[in-house]
Write a protein that holds these residues in place. Structure first.
Motif, PDB file in Angstrom:
ATOM      1  N   ILE A 126      -4.303   9.672   2.074  1.00  0.00           N
ATOM      2  CA  ILE A 126      -3.120   8.815   2.079  1.00  0.00           C
ATOM      3  C   ILE A 126      -3.125   7.935   0.826  1.00  0.00           C
ATOM      4  O   ILE A 126      -2.094   7.738   0.185  1.00  0.00           O
ATOM      5  CB  ILE A 126      -3.065   7.957   3.361  1.00  0.00           C
ATOM      6  N   ARG A 127      -4.282   7.447   0.448  1.00  0.00           N
ATOM      7  CA  ARG A 127      -4.427   6.631  -0.764  1.00  0.00           C
ATOM      8  C   ARG A 127      -4.018   7.438  -1.997  1.00  0.00           C
ATOM      9  O   ARG A 127      -3.330   6.936  -2.885  1.00  0.00           O
ATOM     10  CB  ARG A 127      -5.870   6.148  -0.894  1.00  0.00           C
ATOM     11  N   GLU A 128      -4.434   8.707  -2.059  1.00  0.00           N
ATOM     12  CA  GLU A 128      -4.102   9.563  -3.200  1.00  0.00           C
ATOM     13  C   GLU A 128      -2.597   9.796  -3.334  1.00  0.00           C
ATOM     14  O   GLU A 128      -2.106  10.033  -4.424  1.00  0.00           O
ATOM     15  CB  GLU A 128      -4.815  10.920  -3.087  1.00  0.00           C
ATOM     16  N   PHE A 129      -1.869   9.713  -2.227  1.00  0.00           N
ATOM     17  CA  PHE A 129      -0.417   9.886  -2.274  1.00  0.00           C
ATOM     18  C   PHE A 129       0.294   8.614  -2.709  1.00  0.00           C
ATOM     19  O   PHE A 129       1.519   8.579  -2.800  1.00  0.00           O
ATOM     20  CB  PHE A 129       0.132  10.344  -0.916  1.00  0.00           C
ATOM     21  N   GLY A 130      -0.483   7.554  -2.958  1.00  0.00           N
ATOM     22  CA  GLY A 130       0.104   6.313  -3.443  1.00  0.00           C
ATOM     23  C   GLY A 130       0.901   5.564  -2.394  1.00  0.00           C
ATOM     24  O   GLY A 130       1.832   4.843  -2.721  1.00  0.00           O
ATOM     25  N   MET A 131       0.518   5.719  -1.148  1.00  0.00           N
ATOM     26  CA  MET A 131       1.236   5.025  -0.085  1.00  0.00           C
ATOM     27  C   MET A 131       0.779   3.573  -0.023  1.00  0.00           C
ATOM     28  O   MET A 131      -0.192   3.180  -0.660  1.00  0.00           O
ATOM     29  CB  MET A 131       1.025   5.733   1.247  1.00  0.00           C
ATOM     30  N   SER A 132       1.483   2.777   0.752  1.00  0.00           N
ATOM     31  CA  SER A 132       1.216   1.343   0.825  1.00  0.00           C
ATOM     32  C   SER A 132      -0.160   1.044   1.409  1.00  0.00           C
ATOM     33  O   SER A 132      -0.770   1.875   2.094  1.00  0.00           O
ATOM     34  CB  SER A 132       2.283   0.648   1.674  1.00  0.00           C
ATOM     35  N   ASP A 133      -0.620  -0.168   1.135  1.00  0.00           N
ATOM     36  CA  ASP A 133      -1.905  -0.613   1.674  1.00  0.00           C
ATOM     37  C   ASP A 133      -1.910  -0.586   3.199  1.00  0.00           C
ATOM     38  O   ASP A 133      -2.920  -0.253   3.816  1.00  0.00           O
ATOM     39  CB  ASP A 133      -2.237  -2.025   1.177  1.00  0.00           C
ATOM     40  N   ALA A 134      -0.767  -0.928   3.802  1.00  0.00           N
ATOM     41  CA  ALA A 134      -0.679  -0.918   5.271  1.00  0.00           C
ATOM     42  C   ALA A 134      -0.832   0.504   5.811  1.00  0.00           C
ATOM     43  O   ALA A 134      -1.519   0.716   6.817  1.00  0.00           O
ATOM     44  CB  ALA A 134       0.651  -1.519   5.727  1.00  0.00           C
ATOM     45  N   ALA A 135      -0.226   1.468   5.146  1.00  0.00           N
ATOM     46  CA  ALA A 135      -0.336   2.868   5.581  1.00  0.00           C
ATOM     47  C   ALA A 135      -1.771   3.358   5.411  1.00  0.00           C
ATOM     48  O   ALA A 135      -2.310   4.043   6.287  1.00  0.00           O
ATOM     49  CB  ALA A 135       0.626   3.748   4.796  1.00  0.00           C
ATOM     50  N   ILE A 136      -2.395   3.000   4.302  1.00  0.00           N
ATOM     51  CA  ILE A 136      -3.780   3.405   4.054  1.00  0.00           C
ATOM     52  C   ILE A 136      -4.706   2.801   5.096  1.00  0.00           C
ATOM     53  O   ILE A 136      -5.561   3.495   5.657  1.00  0.00           O
ATOM     54  CB  ILE A 136      -4.217   2.981   2.635  1.00  0.00           C
ATOM     55  N   LYS A 182       8.466   0.844   7.347  1.00  0.00           N
ATOM     56  CA  LYS A 182       8.640  -0.381   6.560  1.00  0.00           C
ATOM     57  C   LYS A 182       8.748  -0.038   5.084  1.00  0.00           C
ATOM     58  O   LYS A 182       9.593  -0.584   4.366  1.00  0.00           O
ATOM     59  CB  LYS A 182       7.493  -1.345   6.803  1.00  0.00           C
ATOM     60  N   ASP A 183       7.902   0.869   4.615  1.00  0.00           N
ATOM     61  CA  ASP A 183       7.949   1.281   3.207  1.00  0.00           C
ATOM     62  C   ASP A 183       9.314   1.859   2.858  1.00  0.00           C
ATOM     63  O   ASP A 183       9.872   1.566   1.800  1.00  0.00           O
ATOM     64  CB  ASP A 183       6.870   2.322   2.906  1.00  0.00           C
ATOM     65  N   LYS A 184       9.836   2.686   3.741  1.00  0.00           N
ATOM     66  CA  LYS A 184      11.144   3.301   3.474  1.00  0.00           C
ATOM     67  C   LYS A 184      12.221   2.223   3.434  1.00  0.00           C
ATOM     68  O   LYS A 184      13.069   2.212   2.547  1.00  0.00           O
ATOM     69  CB  LYS A 184      11.468   4.348   4.538  1.00  0.00           C
ATOM     70  N   LYS A 185      12.156   1.302   4.380  1.00  0.00           N
ATOM     71  CA  LYS A 185      13.134   0.215   4.453  1.00  0.00           C
ATOM     72  C   LYS A 185      13.044  -0.678   3.217  1.00  0.00           C
ATOM     73  O   LYS A 185      14.055  -1.098   2.666  1.00  0.00           O
ATOM     74  CB  LYS A 185      12.889  -0.609   5.721  1.00  0.00           C
ATOM     75  N   ASP A 186      11.811  -0.950   2.769  1.00  0.00           N
ATOM     76  CA  ASP A 186      11.592  -1.835   1.616  1.00  0.00           C
ATOM     77  C   ASP A 186      11.705  -1.110   0.281  1.00  0.00           C
ATOM     78  O   ASP A 186      11.497  -1.708  -0.767  1.00  0.00           O
ATOM     79  CB  ASP A 186      10.206  -2.481   1.696  1.00  0.00           C
ATOM     80  N   GLY A 187      11.928   0.161   0.315  1.00  0.00           N
ATOM     81  CA  GLY A 187      12.023   0.918  -0.924  1.00  0.00           C
ATOM     82  C   GLY A 187      10.688   1.319  -1.487  1.00  0.00           C
ATOM     83  O   GLY A 187      10.554   1.602  -2.672  1.00  0.00           O
ATOM     84  N   GLY A 188       9.640   1.353  -0.646  1.00  0.00           N
ATOM     85  CA  GLY A 188       8.332   1.826  -1.075  1.00  0.00           C
ATOM     86  C   GLY A 188       7.493   0.819  -1.817  1.00  0.00           C
ATOM     87  O   GLY A 188       6.633   1.163  -2.602  1.00  0.00           O
ATOM     88  N   SER A 189       7.721  -0.480  -1.587  1.00  0.00           N
ATOM     89  CA  SER A 189       6.923  -1.502  -2.274  1.00  0.00           C
ATOM     90  C   SER A 189       5.536  -1.612  -1.675  1.00  0.00           C
ATOM     91  O   SER A 189       5.232  -0.981  -0.657  1.00  0.00           O
ATOM     92  CB  SER A 189       7.624  -2.854  -2.171  1.00  0.00           C
ATOM     93  N   ASP A 190       4.653  -2.370  -2.326  1.00  0.00           N
ATOM     94  CA  ASP A 190       3.269  -2.597  -1.885  1.00  0.00           C
ATOM     95  C   ASP A 190       2.459  -1.326  -1.917  1.00  0.00           C
ATOM     96  O   ASP A 190       1.763  -0.964  -0.994  1.00  0.00           O
ATOM     97  CB  ASP A 190       3.263  -3.212  -0.469  1.00  0.00           C
ATOM     98  N   LYS A 191       2.557  -0.586  -3.014  1.00  0.00           N
ATOM     99  CA  LYS A 191       1.804   0.667  -3.154  1.00  0.00           C
ATOM    100  C   LYS A 191       0.317   0.378  -3.226  1.00  0.00           C
ATOM    101  O   LYS A 191      -0.109  -0.613  -3.780  1.00  0.00           O
ATOM    102  CB  LYS A 191       2.232   1.427  -4.399  1.00  0.00           C
ATOM    103  N   GLY A 192      -0.457   1.316  -2.696  1.00  0.00           N
ATOM    104  CA  GLY A 192      -1.902   1.164  -2.682  1.00  0.00           C
ATOM    105  C   GLY A 192      -2.570   1.721  -3.909  1.00  0.00           C
ATOM    106  O   GLY A 192      -3.660   2.253  -3.818  1.00  0.00           O
ATOM    107  N   ASP A 193      -1.957   1.612  -5.082  1.00  0.00           N
ATOM    108  CA  ASP A 193      -2.555   2.180  -6.279  1.00  0.00           C
ATOM    109  C   ASP A 193      -3.080   1.114  -7.219  1.00  0.00           C
ATOM    110  O   ASP A 193      -2.987   1.219  -8.408  1.00  0.00           O
ATOM    111  CB  ASP A 193      -1.548   3.089  -7.001  1.00  0.00           C
ATOM    112  N   LYS A 194      -3.646   0.080  -6.672  1.00  0.00           N
ATOM    113  CA  LYS A 194      -4.157  -1.040  -7.452  1.00  0.00           C
ATOM    114  C   LYS A 194      -5.482  -0.727  -8.087  1.00  0.00           C
ATOM    115  O   LYS A 194      -6.237   0.034  -7.644  1.00  0.00           O
ATOM    116  CB  LYS A 194      -4.309  -2.266  -6.562  1.00  0.00           C
TER     117      LYS A 194
END
Length: 102
Positions: A63-73, A90-102
């Motif tokens: 899930i992390r490799e797909f660049g999903m949000s920290d909450a999803a990871i 939530k990601d879809k609603k927010d437009g995919g913000s808070d990506k887990g690619d930090k």
């Protein structure tokens, strides 16, 4: 399951998730086609394998490799399907913000 398979709007939504080449092949996707697919041994095996991997927390790194949000990871790491789905919604609603690619 039958009410969903009889709903043409639902079937159109399902087609959106098919690979590009397959969309052309399934212009006339029917509820019966979808029913046959979800009842096939191959589909059941794939869902079972996904479920086992998710519940064990093994899908977190993927899930992390797909660049999903920290909450999803985090939800995937814990094997928490409800939290995972909520994070995706939530990601879809927010437009995919808070990506887990930090």
């Amino acid at each position: 399951l039958q009410p969903l398979l009889s709903n043409s709007e639902f079937l159109e939504k399902v087609k959106e998730f098919l690979p590009k080449d397959e969309k052309k092949e399934v212009k006339d996707l029917t509820g019966e086609d979808l029913k046959d697919t979800v009842q096939s041994p191959q589909f059941k095996q794939a869902v079972s394998m996904f479920s086992m991997a998710f519940n064990s927390g093994q899908l977190g790194p993927l899930i992390r490799e797909f660049g999903m949000s920290d909450a999803a990871i985090s939800a995937a790491d814990k094997g928490n399907l409800q939290a995972f789905v909520q994070a995706l919604q939530k990601d879809k609603k927010d437009g995919g913000s808070d990506k887990g690619d930090k």
